[in-house]
Motif scaffolding. Structure first.
Motif, short mmCIF file in Angstrom:
data_model
loop_
_atom_site.label_atom_id
_atom_site.label_comp_id
_atom_site.label_asym_id
_atom_site.label_seq_id
_atom_site.Cartn_x
_atom_site.Cartn_y
_atom_site.Cartn_z
N ARG A 88 29.09 56.66 -3.47
CA ARG A 88 27.94 57.16 -4.36
C ARG A 88 26.97 56.18 -4.34
NH1 ARG A 88 31.12 57.86 -9.70
NH2 ARG A 88 32.54 59.52 -9.12
N GLN A 89 27.08 54.92 -4.45
CA GLN A 89 26.05 54.04 -4.24
C GLN A 89 25.35 54.08 -2.93
OE1 GLN A 89 23.75 52.84 -6.17
NE2 GLN A 89 24.70 51.31 -7.37
N ARG A 90 26.28 54.36 -1.96
CA ARG A 90 25.54 54.59 -0.79
C ARG A 90 24.73 55.79 -0.48
NH1 ARG A 90 28.31 51.27 3.63
NH2 ARG A 90 29.59 50.23 3.17
N ALA A 91 25.14 56.58 -1.35
CA ALA A 91 24.32 57.91 -1.21
C ALA A 91 23.18 57.92 -1.86
CB ALA A 91 25.11 59.15 -1.81
N MET A 92 22.94 57.11 -3.28
CA MET A 92 21.87 56.77 -3.81
C MET A 92 20.73 55.95 -3.09
SD MET A 92 21.00 57.06 -7.14
CE MET A 92 19.43 57.15 -7.06
N ALA A 143 16.46 47.62 -7.11
CA ALA A 143 17.74 47.69 -7.31
C ALA A 143 18.16 46.87 -8.35
CB ALA A 143 18.58 47.20 -6.16
N ASP A 144 18.75 47.67 -9.64
CA ASP A 144 19.00 47.11 -10.84
C ASP A 144 20.38 47.02 -11.01
OD1 ASP A 144 19.27 46.15 -13.39
OD2 ASP A 144 17.83 47.72 -14.34
N GLU A 145 21.11 45.84 -10.88
CA GLU A 145 22.44 45.64 -10.98
C GLU A 145 23.10 46.70 -9.98
OE1 GLU A 145 23.87 43.21 -12.83
OE2 GLU A 145 22.25 42.70 -14.56
N PRO A 146 22.65 46.86 -8.78
CA PRO A 146 23.34 47.88 -7.76
C PRO A 146 24.97 47.82 -7.46
CG PRO A 146 22.18 46.54 -6.53
CD PRO A 146 21.98 46.13 -7.93
N THR A 147 25.49 46.52 -7.66
CA THR A 147 26.81 46.41 -7.21
C THR A 147 27.73 46.17 -8.53
OG1 THR A 147 26.16 43.96 -6.70
CG2 THR A 147 26.05 45.68 -4.89
N THR A 148 27.04 45.91 -9.84
CA THR A 148 27.77 45.55 -10.92
C THR A 148 28.99 46.32 -11.33
OG1 THR A 148 25.73 44.40 -11.67
CG2 THR A 148 27.60 44.89 -13.23
N ALA A 149 28.91 47.50 -11.02
CA ALA A 149 30.19 48.44 -11.32
C ALA A 149 31.19 48.53 -10.36
CB ALA A 149 29.52 49.87 -11.87
N LEU A 150 30.81 47.95 -9.15
CA LEU A 150 31.78 48.07 -8.05
C LEU A 150 32.88 46.81 -7.87
CD1 LEU A 150 28.86 49.06 -5.29
CD2 LEU A 150 30.52 50.53 -6.76
N ASP A 151 34.11 47.09 -7.25
CA ASP A 151 34.81 45.86 -7.14
C ASP A 151 34.37 45.10 -5.96
OD1 ASP A 151 36.05 46.61 -4.49
OD2 ASP A 151 37.14 47.96 -5.47
#
Ligand code: ADP
Ligand code: SF4
Ligand code: MG
Length: 335
Positions: A173-177, A191-199
């Protein structure tokens, strides 16, 4: 990382920065007085460069980036200059902002589901941006959407284009975004915390993707994170924010080699040391103070071991301390 580029403030006028923010202040009224959530923030980002914005939660990173997108929440007053690829957008009409968003500036959020339309197929969402901003025909736009999904590393892009967002994993989803954000080749990607929700593994893949896309497209990136370790992986330049103010700004290497502000030093001390694994990392004691109207003195004083009378009485201003280094602290020499 370029070592010989001039510092942001001294870039020659002919090299128009992708983004120029000058004296940005965001405030609201409380009990008849103004309170600032962002105070006098200035920076530039050149084409092909990444500016990292770091600071604990509540420091004003998101409000800064929303203001730069013309999306500050209602009730907040935005003052200062915002120039996107040379166009002055401070005080611009909603129409001018709408034209700029998705065309010259695009944004990626922590939670892509909040930005994706849950009832529209992924491919259609990308195509729509191309139709709206580039005047593309639907047929071509649909084809380009598939190419964009491929370019952000989504396998079987033609099939995925037919999926609704909930069918994709968080990383996909983040890639699609990112594909949607880059559809119109914006001059600036926020990019605001683009990876914070990811492992951690997926996080590393998304960071690699952003670096690779920047090398390919030359997009300037404003990369926001509370996590200095993440910022250090992508940023050429870094600004450290504390309670709405920039307290230190430097070339990324310089910031790590010679951090000058006590808050930056604290942030660096909390980073894991690969040589010395520890179970628990130190934290900076205390928390970000609320920014109240009529505040005097250094905003970090309540948490700073070096604070003295002057620190409590007088707010330090950002001063140049090196070729590519600015810091706001009264006691830099002995910091
Ligand atoms: N709509 C608003 N009105 C007033 N204050 C706000 C509003 N939105 C956010 N804030 C305040 O602005 C400060 C900065 O918030 P934010 O930019 O979200 O911080 P960060 O992204 O660094 O965690 C916080 O103290 C927050 O409470
Ligand atoms: S100005 Fe004073 S309180 Fe603020 S960071 Fe510097 S030493 Fe600490
Ligand atoms: Mg935030």
């Amino acid at each position: 990382m370029s070592q010989d580029a001039p510092p942001p403030a001294a870039r020659p006028a002919e090299a128009t920065p992708a983004l120029e923010v000058k004296n940005l202040t965001v405030s609201f009224e409380r009990d008849g007085r103004r309170a600032e959530v962002v105070s006098d923030v200035s920076y530039t980002i050149a084409r092909g460069r990444t500016l990292g914005v770091v600071g604990e939660s509540g420091c004003g990173k998101t409000i800064t980036s929303l203001a730069v997108m013309g999306l500050a929440p209602p009730g907040l007053r935005v003052q200062g200059a915002i120039r996107l690829a040379g166009q002055d957008l401070a005080g611009a009409s909603e129409k001018a902002w709408q034209d700029a968003r998705g065309d010259r500036v695009a944004m990626v959020f922590q939670e892509p589901m909040s930005a994706l339309n849950p009832v529209m197929k992924i491919g259609r969402q990308i195509a729509e941006v191309l139709v709206r901003h580039r005047g593309a025909r639907w047929r071509e736009a649909n084809e380009e959407a598939v190419e964009l999904l491929a370019s952000v590393g989504i396998p079987s892009p033609r099939l995925r284009a037919q999926d609704y967002p909930h069918r994709l994993s968080g990383g996909m989803r983040q890639r699609a975004m990112i594909a949607i954000a880059l559809a119109c080749k914006p001059a600036v990607l926020v990019a605001d915390e683009p990876t914070t929700a990811l492992d951690v593994t997926i996080q590393a893949q998304i960071l690699d993707l952003m670096i690779e896309l920047q090398e390919r497209t030359g997009t300037a990136i404003q990369f926001i994170s509370h996590n200095l370790a993440v910022v250090s992986q992508v940023a050429h330049d870094i600004i450290v924010m504390y309670a709405g103010r920039v307290v230190e700004q430097a070339d990324a290497q310089q910031l790590f080699a010679q951090p000058l502000h006590p808050y930056t030093r604290g942030l660096i001390a909390t980073l894991p040391d690969p040589q010395r694994p520890v179970k628990r990392l130190p934290v900076i004691p205390g928390r970000v103070a609320a920014v109240s109207a009529g505040h005097t003195g250094c905003r970090f004083a309540a948490r700073c071991a070096l604070a003295d009378e002057r620190c409590h009485a007088q707010e330090p201003q950002l001063e140049q301390r090196g070729e590519r280094h600015w810091v706001a602290c009264h006691k830099v020499e002995n910091a």
